[in-house]
Design a protein around this motif. Structure first.
Motif, PDB file in Angstrom:
ATOM      1  N   SER A  39       0.828  -1.210   0.000  1.00 60.34           N
ATOM      2  CA  SER A  39       0.000   0.000   0.000  1.00 60.34           C
ATOM      3  C   SER A  39       0.856   1.251   0.000  1.00 60.34           C
ATOM      4  N   LEU A  40       1.953   1.233   0.752  1.00 61.80           N
ATOM      5  CA  LEU A  40       2.854   2.389   0.779  1.00 61.80           C
ATOM      6  C   LEU A  40       3.520   2.593  -0.573  1.00 61.80           C
ATOM      7  N   ARG A  41       3.941   1.516  -1.188  1.00 61.90           N
ATOM      8  CA  ARG A  41       4.655   1.641  -2.462  1.00 61.90           C
ATOM      9  C   ARG A  41       3.720   2.072  -3.586  1.00 61.90           C
ATOM     10  N   VAL A  42       2.467   1.656  -3.528  1.00 55.08           N
ATOM     11  CA  VAL A  42       1.500   2.048  -4.558  1.00 55.08           C
ATOM     12  C   VAL A  42       1.326   3.561  -4.600  1.00 55.08           C
ATOM     13  N   VAL A  43       1.306   4.203  -3.423  1.00 56.63           N
ATOM     14  CA  VAL A  43       1.113   5.662  -3.381  1.00 56.63           C
ATOM     15  C   VAL A  43       2.434   6.422  -3.400  1.00 56.63           C
ATOM     16  N   GLY A  44       3.553   5.707  -3.519  1.00 51.81           N
ATOM     17  CA  GLY A  44       4.840   6.373  -3.626  1.00 51.81           C
ATOM     18  C   GLY A  44       5.516   6.700  -2.317  1.00 51.81           C
ATOM     19  N   GLY A  45       5.072   6.073  -1.223  1.00 51.35           N
ATOM     20  CA  GLY A  45       5.700   6.322   0.072  1.00 51.35           C
ATOM     21  C   GLY A  45       5.408   7.712   0.597  1.00 51.35           C
ATOM     22  N   TRP A  46       6.330   8.252   1.367  1.00 54.83           N
ATOM     23  CA  TRP A  46       6.160   9.567   1.987  1.00 54.83           C
ATOM     24  C   TRP A  46       6.550  10.661   0.999  1.00 54.83           C
ATOM     25  N   ASP A  47       5.780  11.737   0.983  1.00 55.79           N
ATOM     26  CA  ASP A  47       6.093  12.902   0.157  1.00 55.79           C
ATOM     27  C   ASP A  47       7.208  13.681   0.843  1.00 55.79           C
ATOM     28  N   GLU A  48       8.371  13.752   0.207  1.00 53.85           N
ATOM     29  CA  GLU A  48       9.544  14.319   0.862  1.00 53.85           C
ATOM     30  C   GLU A  48       9.519  15.837   0.968  1.00 53.85           C
ATOM     31  N   ARG A  49       8.494  16.470   0.421  1.00 54.12           N
ATOM     32  CA  ARG A  49       8.329  17.908   0.636  1.00 54.12           C
ATOM     33  C   ARG A  49       7.868  18.200   2.057  1.00 54.12           C
ATOM     34  N   PHE A  50       7.236  17.217   2.700  1.00 52.71           N
ATOM     35  CA  PHE A  50       6.629  17.440   4.001  1.00 52.71           C
ATOM     36  C   PHE A  50       7.612  17.070   5.115  1.00 52.71           C
ATOM     37  N   LEU A  51       8.413  18.062   5.504  1.00 47.73           N
ATOM     38  CA  LEU A  51       9.338  17.824   6.608  1.00 47.73           C
ATOM     39  C   LEU A  51       8.583  17.652   7.918  1.00 47.73           C
ATOM     40  N   ARG A  52       7.393  18.210   8.000  1.00 42.81           N
ATOM     41  CA  ARG A  52       6.460  17.999   9.108  1.00 42.81           C
ATOM     42  C   ARG A  52       5.113  17.617   8.509  1.00 42.81           C
ATOM     43  N   ASN A  53       4.253  17.054   9.334  1.00 45.92           N
ATOM     44  CA  ASN A  53       2.893  16.711   8.901  1.00 45.92           C
ATOM     45  C   ASN A  53       2.871  15.586   7.866  1.00 45.92           C
ATOM     46  N   GLN A  54       3.976  14.825   7.761  1.00 44.92           N
ATOM     47  CA  GLN A  54       4.030  13.791   6.726  1.00 44.92           C
ATOM     48  C   GLN A  54       3.107  12.614   7.008  1.00 44.92           C
ATOM     49  N   ASP A  55       2.803  12.342   8.291  1.00 45.24           N
ATOM     50  CA  ASP A  55       1.894  11.240   8.602  1.00 45.24           C
ATOM     51  C   ASP A  55       0.477  11.543   8.117  1.00 45.24           C
TER      52      ASP A  55
END
Length: 330
Positions: free
Chosen positions: A168-184
């Protein structure tokens, strides 16, 4: 056999806690194999060495940020289930077992998380703990206090840390690295809009160490507000009514200071706010420090949100100018 569960931990200069963190993870009882992957963001202390000596697999995080570290660890993970944890945390017994159980039992679940027990070491930390556990504090008190004994699993927007199927994580591309905070929140929002369920399970809980000074708390919530602006800009539907309240508070304070026909009403609203804040402080274990902590969280988060939105709007306007008048935009 490949591990069934991969626990991923972003870390940078966490020599004082990483060894205890990794050992607390390996102390978990799980069905099948488990690996712990620490993504080191260029630590200048002994974080990397201590993590490896405790049994973790080390991967490099050259960008040094939390979301980049999470993605680096995800890329190296072999497990079908991913559990995120923080390097300065300590995993209580049963954490992984409860997370995996809920993920497998709840139909359509693509993420499971729980609540945190705040471990404060000083008076400002205790005041912060009291605010986080209050509905008047951040509006999402479920994640910051022990649940009622009869409370069961519920669908939510997000949670601290978390557990997800790796696919599921890989399908959506993991974490958006623009979000240094609020990434969850941003990650779980994408998973929900992709059709999955995000589940809160009261059996899942962990420890959290709050900021122990008002200035550190202010910096933290300024960053939270700024990156919430990025979330709103990229996903306007993620904004909740409770998250507009700090902006309304700032607007009320500004109106109260101006010579307008609404100034008296605004001052009355500020007095009411002050009375509520005082009442919350009087009934909390945080003492008088609860008042400045509440005001700081509300005011600084709202100011960060407005500053972030203004910055993003300015960038958008500059891009439009450059595309419309490429020879004149600077």
């Amino acid at each position: 056999m490949p591990p069934r569960i991969s626990v991923i931990v972003p870390a940078r200069n966490e020599a004082g806690s990483i060894e205890e963190c990794v050992r607390s993870i390996f102390a978990q009882r799980v069905d099948g194999e488990m690996e712990v992957i620490v993504a080191d963001g260029g630590s200048t202390d002994a974080t990397a060495r201590l993590a490896q000596s405790a049994g973790a697999t080390l991967v490099e995080n050259p960008h040094g940020t939390t979301p980049a570290g999470l993605n680096a660890a995800l890329a190296a993970a072999h497990g079908s289930i991913i559990v995120r944890f923080d390097a300065h945390g300590r995993m209580p017994p049963g954490y992984v077992e409860a997370s995996v159980r809920a993920l497998e039992e709840e139909v359509g679940a693509v993420g499971v998380g729980g609540w945190v027990q705040v471990e404060a070491s000083g008076p400002w930390g205790r005041a912060t703990s009291a605010v986080l556990g209050s509905r008047f504090g951040i509006g999402n008190a479920r994640s910051w206090r022990a649940p009622e004994p009869t409370q069961g699993r519920v669908d939510v927007d997000t949670f601290p840390l978390g557990c997800w199927p790796s696919e599921s994580l890989r399908v959506v591309g993991g974490w958006d690295e623009r979000f240094l905070r609020n990434q969850d929140f941003e990650l779980n929002y994408r998973l929900r809009t992709n059709g999955g369920r995000i589940i809160f399970d009261p059996a899942v809980w962990s420890y959290y160490r709050p900021r122990e000074s008002l200035s550190a708390l202010a910096r933290q919530y300024w960053e939270y507000g700024c990156f919430k602006a990025l979330t709103v800009a990229t996903a306007p539907g993620s904004l909740r009514p409770r998250q507009v309240a700090p902006v309304l508070l700032l607007a009320t304070a500004t109106t109260a200071a101006l010579p307008t026909q609404f100034a008296r009403a605004a001052r009355g609203a500020l007095v009411a706010y002050g009375l509520v804040v005082t009442a919350v402080a009087a009934t909390s274990r945080g003492g008088w420090r609860t008042v400045p902590v509440l005001v700081t969280i509300h005011g600084v988060w709202g100011a960060g949100l407005l500053a972030g939105l203004s910055k993003l709007a300015g960038r958008s306007l500059l891009r439009r100018l450059r595309s419309t008048h490429p020879d004149h935009a600077s």
